[in-house]
Design an enzyme around this catalytic site. Structure first.
Site, PDB file in Angstrom:
ATOM      1  N   GLY A 163       0.711  -1.466   0.306  1.00  0.00           N
ATOM      2  CA  GLY A 163       0.218  -0.052  -0.257  1.00  0.00           C
ATOM      3  C   GLY A 163       0.596   1.213   0.055  1.00  0.00           C
ATOM      4  O   GLY A 163       2.173   1.235   0.488  1.00  0.00           O
TER       5      GLY A 163
ATOM      6  N   CYS B 243       5.332  -6.133   1.577  1.00  0.00           N
ATOM      7  CA  CYS B 243       5.608  -4.251   1.703  1.00  0.00           C
ATOM      8  C   CYS B 243       5.230  -3.852   3.029  1.00  0.00           C
ATOM      9  O   CYS B 243       5.476  -4.084   3.757  1.00  0.00           O
ATOM     10  CB  CYS B 243       5.408  -3.609   0.163  1.00  0.00           C
ATOM     11  SG  CYS B 243       6.310  -2.439   0.366  1.00  0.00           S
ATOM     12  N   TYR B 244       4.011  -2.930   2.501  1.00  0.00           N
ATOM     13  CA  TYR B 244       3.293  -2.452   3.677  1.00  0.00           C
ATOM     14  C   TYR B 244       3.013  -3.395   5.013  1.00  0.00           C
ATOM     15  O   TYR B 244       2.475  -3.035   5.880  1.00  0.00           O
ATOM     16  CB  TYR B 244       2.068  -1.502   2.954  1.00  0.00           C
ATOM     17  CG  TYR B 244       1.484  -0.768   4.037  1.00  0.00           C
ATOM     18  CD1 TYR B 244       1.533   0.144   4.485  1.00  0.00           C
ATOM     19  CD2 TYR B 244      -0.137  -1.679   4.385  1.00  0.00           C
ATOM     20  CE1 TYR B 244       0.771   1.022   5.339  1.00  0.00           C
ATOM     21  CE2 TYR B 244      -0.692  -1.000   5.571  1.00  0.00           C
ATOM     22  CZ  TYR B 244      -0.617   0.573   6.064  1.00  0.00           C
ATOM     23  OH  TYR B 244      -1.248   1.480   7.418  1.00  0.00           O
TER      24      TYR B 244
ATOM     25  N   HIS C 137       8.718  -8.089  -3.588  1.00  0.00           N
ATOM     26  CA  HIS C 137       7.290  -7.623  -4.432  1.00  0.00           C
ATOM     27  C   HIS C 137       7.163  -9.117  -5.041  1.00  0.00           C
ATOM     28  O   HIS C 137       7.864  -8.857  -5.899  1.00  0.00           O
ATOM     29  CB  HIS C 137       6.339  -7.170  -4.780  1.00  0.00           C
ATOM     30  CG  HIS C 137       6.102  -5.692  -4.109  1.00  0.00           C
ATOM     31  ND1 HIS C 137       4.883  -5.678  -4.166  1.00  0.00           N
ATOM     32  CD2 HIS C 137       6.366  -4.035  -3.475  1.00  0.00           C
ATOM     33  CE1 HIS C 137       4.818  -3.990  -3.276  1.00  0.00           C
ATOM     34  NE2 HIS C 137       5.671  -3.529  -3.045  1.00  0.00           N
TER      35      HIS C 137
ATOM     36  N   GLU D 275       5.314 -10.920  -5.514  1.00  0.00           N
ATOM     37  CA  GLU D 275       4.068 -11.504  -7.274  1.00  0.00           C
ATOM     38  C   GLU D 275       4.063 -10.563  -8.595  1.00  0.00           C
ATOM     39  O   GLU D 275       3.252 -10.691  -9.560  1.00  0.00           O
ATOM     40  CB  GLU D 275       2.469 -10.436  -6.627  1.00  0.00           C
ATOM     41  CG  GLU D 275       2.763  -9.113  -6.601  1.00  0.00           C
ATOM     42  CD  GLU D 275       3.189  -8.450  -5.135  1.00  0.00           C
ATOM     43  OE1 GLU D 275       2.980  -6.878  -4.915  1.00  0.00           O
ATOM     44  OE2 GLU D 275       4.223  -9.777  -4.181  1.00  0.00           O
TER      45      GLU D 275
ATOM     46  N   SER E  54     -21.701  -9.691 -26.932  1.00  0.00           N
ATOM     47  CA  SER E  54     -21.659  -8.669 -27.428  1.00  0.00           C
ATOM     48  C   SER E  54     -20.026  -9.319 -28.870  1.00  0.00           C
ATOM     49  O   SER E  54     -19.624  -8.259 -29.765  1.00  0.00           O
ATOM     50  CB  SER E  54     -20.415  -7.211 -27.008  1.00  0.00           C
ATOM     51  OG  SER E  54     -19.125  -7.998 -25.800  1.00  0.00           O
TER      52      SER E  54
ATOM     53  N   GLY F 269     -17.483 -10.308 -27.860  1.00  0.00           N
ATOM     54  CA  GLY F 269     -15.931  -9.908 -26.681  1.00  0.00           C
ATOM     55  C   GLY F 269     -16.156 -11.678 -25.984  1.00  0.00           C
ATOM     56  O   GLY F 269     -16.622 -12.694 -26.439  1.00  0.00           O
ATOM     57  N   VAL F 270     -14.885 -11.804 -25.905  1.00  0.00           N
ATOM     58  CA  VAL F 270     -13.960 -13.371 -24.970  1.00  0.00           C
ATOM     59  C   VAL F 270     -15.225 -12.996 -24.045  1.00  0.00           C
ATOM     60  O   VAL F 270     -15.919 -14.262 -23.775  1.00  0.00           O
ATOM     61  CB  VAL F 270     -13.050 -13.305 -24.708  1.00  0.00           C
ATOM     62  CG1 VAL F 270     -12.878 -13.987 -23.575  1.00  0.00           C
ATOM     63  CG2 VAL F 270     -11.930 -13.295 -25.640  1.00  0.00           C
ATOM     64  N   ASP F 271     -15.739 -12.676 -22.731  1.00  0.00           N
ATOM     65  CA  ASP F 271     -16.558 -11.841 -21.418  1.00  0.00           C
ATOM     66  C   ASP F 271     -17.817 -12.382 -22.155  1.00  0.00           C
ATOM     67  O   ASP F 271     -18.173 -13.334 -20.862  1.00  0.00           O
ATOM     68  CB  ASP F 271     -15.635 -11.235 -20.903  1.00  0.00           C
ATOM     69  CG  ASP F 271     -14.343 -10.482 -20.372  1.00  0.00           C
ATOM     70  OD1 ASP F 271     -13.757 -11.666 -20.853  1.00  0.00           O
ATOM     71  OD2 ASP F 271     -14.366  -9.968 -20.311  1.00  0.00           O
TER      72      ASP F 271
ATOM     73  N   LYS G  20      -8.566 -12.517 -17.008  1.00  0.00           N
ATOM     74  CA  LYS G  20      -9.355 -12.345 -18.633  1.00  0.00           C
ATOM     75  C   LYS G  20      -8.983 -13.783 -18.493  1.00  0.00           C
ATOM     76  O   LYS G  20      -8.969 -14.878 -19.288  1.00  0.00           O
ATOM     77  CB  LYS G  20      -8.211 -11.791 -18.421  1.00  0.00           C
ATOM     78  CG  LYS G  20      -8.653 -11.240 -20.113  1.00  0.00           C
ATOM     79  CD  LYS G  20      -9.756 -11.167 -20.702  1.00  0.00           C
ATOM     80  CE  LYS G  20     -10.639 -10.061 -21.101  1.00  0.00           C
ATOM     81  NZ  LYS G  20     -11.623  -9.817 -21.727  1.00  0.00           N
TER      82      LYS G  20
END
Length: 521
Positions: free
Chosen positions: A61, A88-89, A176, A178, A231, A233-235, A377
């Site tokens: 953060g 971190c934070y 980090h 990640e 639409s 699209g993928v989602d 995604k």
């Protein structure tokens, strides 16, 4: 819905302290086949315990732990008997709550790559080399640890780069793990999740299919009907596929042409949908409605809200014509939820609103089904593959819900949309022809709200400017601009200027995310 997921899978909670990387932490945990969610740092120990987490991660953060109004969590979370990893934070806060000293790292700040010396290659750092490349971003650090802590690693500027509490299952890393810039960060997270938390790795898209289908069937029942907005699209396609798997002919799909689609998209989506899905499709051309509503609107958030409002109104009209419809399915995904508002009230900043997240008027009278709401995604694409959605659809680049309205910077008109559509079609065609389409994560053209002087046919012109945006990313949380060959860029520029009437200049966007976003609006 998410609580039902956690009742059937190992669950790790990520407490959000406002980090821009909280989503990356979640992505990296999911990659380890462990289900996780971002929850507010203000969650109570009781509420967290009710979800039976295997582990807890405290995110980074921007605040200082000693600053006024710094975000904190309940001290009971550190004493709940569940392993905790502070990043971190999160490390600074946990250490401070457990008796350590945190101070500004005056003259010893760390931003960027650093080399960490591993002092105890066991537990959290098991299997790691003695010298570890890490990525740091902090102005404060844990300057003094209590006798209750062991130091696991240090860097040249941070004497306590990784620590663990001797009697509590609290671990902290000042860097980090990640981010991709910590090459072995995945190993550190794996050690925490499997070696310390005892996770089983039972999260997969195959298991999610069974869960989501059962969840939808239970909610809708055998008599009610649902509509799903698609639409192309993928989602939205994957949302329709999983909802159809659950409901069969109880589902009707609705495709609204808002006049903001790419060139030829309305026709191609209708054709593809009719070939791939057995659910009925209602295709509606509402171009005039949307362009009228957008007239004179230039501010991005106002565009999104206007499109979202009208989108719901169109659905409301269609739903009235369908007997027994009580549910609306849509393709909201987890980054949409997080970017639209602070997750569950956490301190993270709202980046932008999404037209299909929240704010649905009570008059709609439909319950919302969002089967992808807690998926990223790439997980949506994995789910689509499990459901048999064609690779050509799953491989399509992301397209924003508000469509070209947020790629036409400034006012949205038919004429400006046509200019952008033609330029964008040339860009995508050239990327396909050169074999680059699948090498970039997202590519699109943007029509800028400026004109530039040019010379065409020995005459002065004062016409539109097109920006080309191509990015590389694995998670869409961070992204870098794509290094396309100069010859390809030159061909794209030449074709757009020569073939798109009203354009005399093309520029290439070389901004990364952050600080920029992938979309311009």
């Amino acid at each position: 819905m998410s609580e039902n997921i956690t009742s059937s899978h190992d669950f790790v909670a990520i407490l959000d302290f406002g980090s821009q990387y909280a989503q990356l932490i979640a992505r990296r945990v999911r990659e380890q086949n462990v289900y996780c969610e971002i929850v507010p740092c203000t969650i109570t120990p009781g509420a967290l315990a009710a979800r039976k987490p295997r582990g807890i991660i405290l995110s980074g953060g921007p605040a200082s732990v000693y600053a006024e109004n710094a975000p904190v969590c309940d001290a009971g979370i550190l004493g709940a008997g569940v392993p905790v990893l502070g990043i971190c934070y999160g490390m600074q806060l946990g250490c401070k709550m457990l008796g350590c000293e945190v101070t500004p790292a005056t003259g010893r700040r760390e931003y960027g790559r650093a080399q960490a010396s591993v002092l105890q290659p066991a537990g959290l750092l098991a299997g790691l080399p003695q010298s570890l490349e890490v990525w740091a971003s902090h102005g404060d650090h844990v300057s003094l640890v209590s006798n209750e802590f062991d130091v696991l690693a240090r860097t040249a500027n941070c004497p306590n780069a990784a620590v663990r509490h001797k009697s509590r299952e609290f671990f902290g890393v000042q860097f980090h793990p990640e981010v991709v810039h910590t090459p072995l960060g995945g190993k550190i997270l794996h050690n925490f999740l499997y070696g310390i938390c005892g996770c089983r790795g039972d999260w997969s898209m195959r298991s999610f299919v069974d869960y989501a289908v059962g969840e939808i069937r239970e909610r809708v029942g055998s008599k009610a009907r649902a509509v799903c907005g698609v639409s192309g699209g993928v989602d939205s396609t994957v949302a329709a596929a999983i909802t159809q798997r659950a409901l069969g002919d109880q589902l009707t799909c609705v495709f609204v042409n808002n006049g903001l689609l790419r060139k030829g998209e309305f026709e191609s989506v209708v054709e593809a949908f009719e070939k791939q899905f057995s659910a009925p499709l209602r295709a509606i051309d509402a171009t005039d409605d949307f362009l009228t509503a957008l007239a004179g609107i230039t501010e991005p958030e106002d565009k999104r809200k206007t499109i979202g409002r009208l989108f719901i109104e169109v659905f409301e009209r269609e739903a009235r014509d369908l007997t027994g419809v009580k549910f609306l399915a849509q393709g909201t995904i987890y980054p949409d939820v997080i970017e639209s508002r602070s997750p569950n009230g956490g301190p993270s900043a709202t980046i932008k609103s999404h037209h299909n997240v929240g704010g649905l008027p009570d008059k709609l009278g439909l319950e919302i089904i969002e089967p992808l709401r807690f998926l990223f995604k790439d997980e949506v694409r994995q789910l689509g593959a499990e459901l048999g959605v064609p690779a050509a659809i799953l491989g399509r680049h992301p397209f924003p819900g508000p469509g070209l309205a947020v790629r036409v910077i400034g006012g949205v008109t038919r004429e400006r949309l046509d200019v952008l559509r033609n330029a964008d079609a040339i860009l995508i065609e050239e990327l396909h022809d050169a074999g680059w389409y699948d090498q970039v994560a997202q590519a699109f053209a943007v029509l800028l709200p400026v004109s530039s002087v040019g010379v065409m046919g020995d005459e002065r012109t004062y016409e539109n400017v097109i920006a080309v945006r191509c990015v590389n990313t694995t998670d869409f949380m961070t992204a870098d601009w794509s290094r396309l060959p100069q010859e390809l860029l030159a061909k794209i520029s030449n074709r757009i200027i020569n073939e798109v009437r009203g354009v005399n200049r093309v520029v290439y966007d070389i901004s990364s995310k952050p600080p920029a976003t992938i979309e311009w609006e």
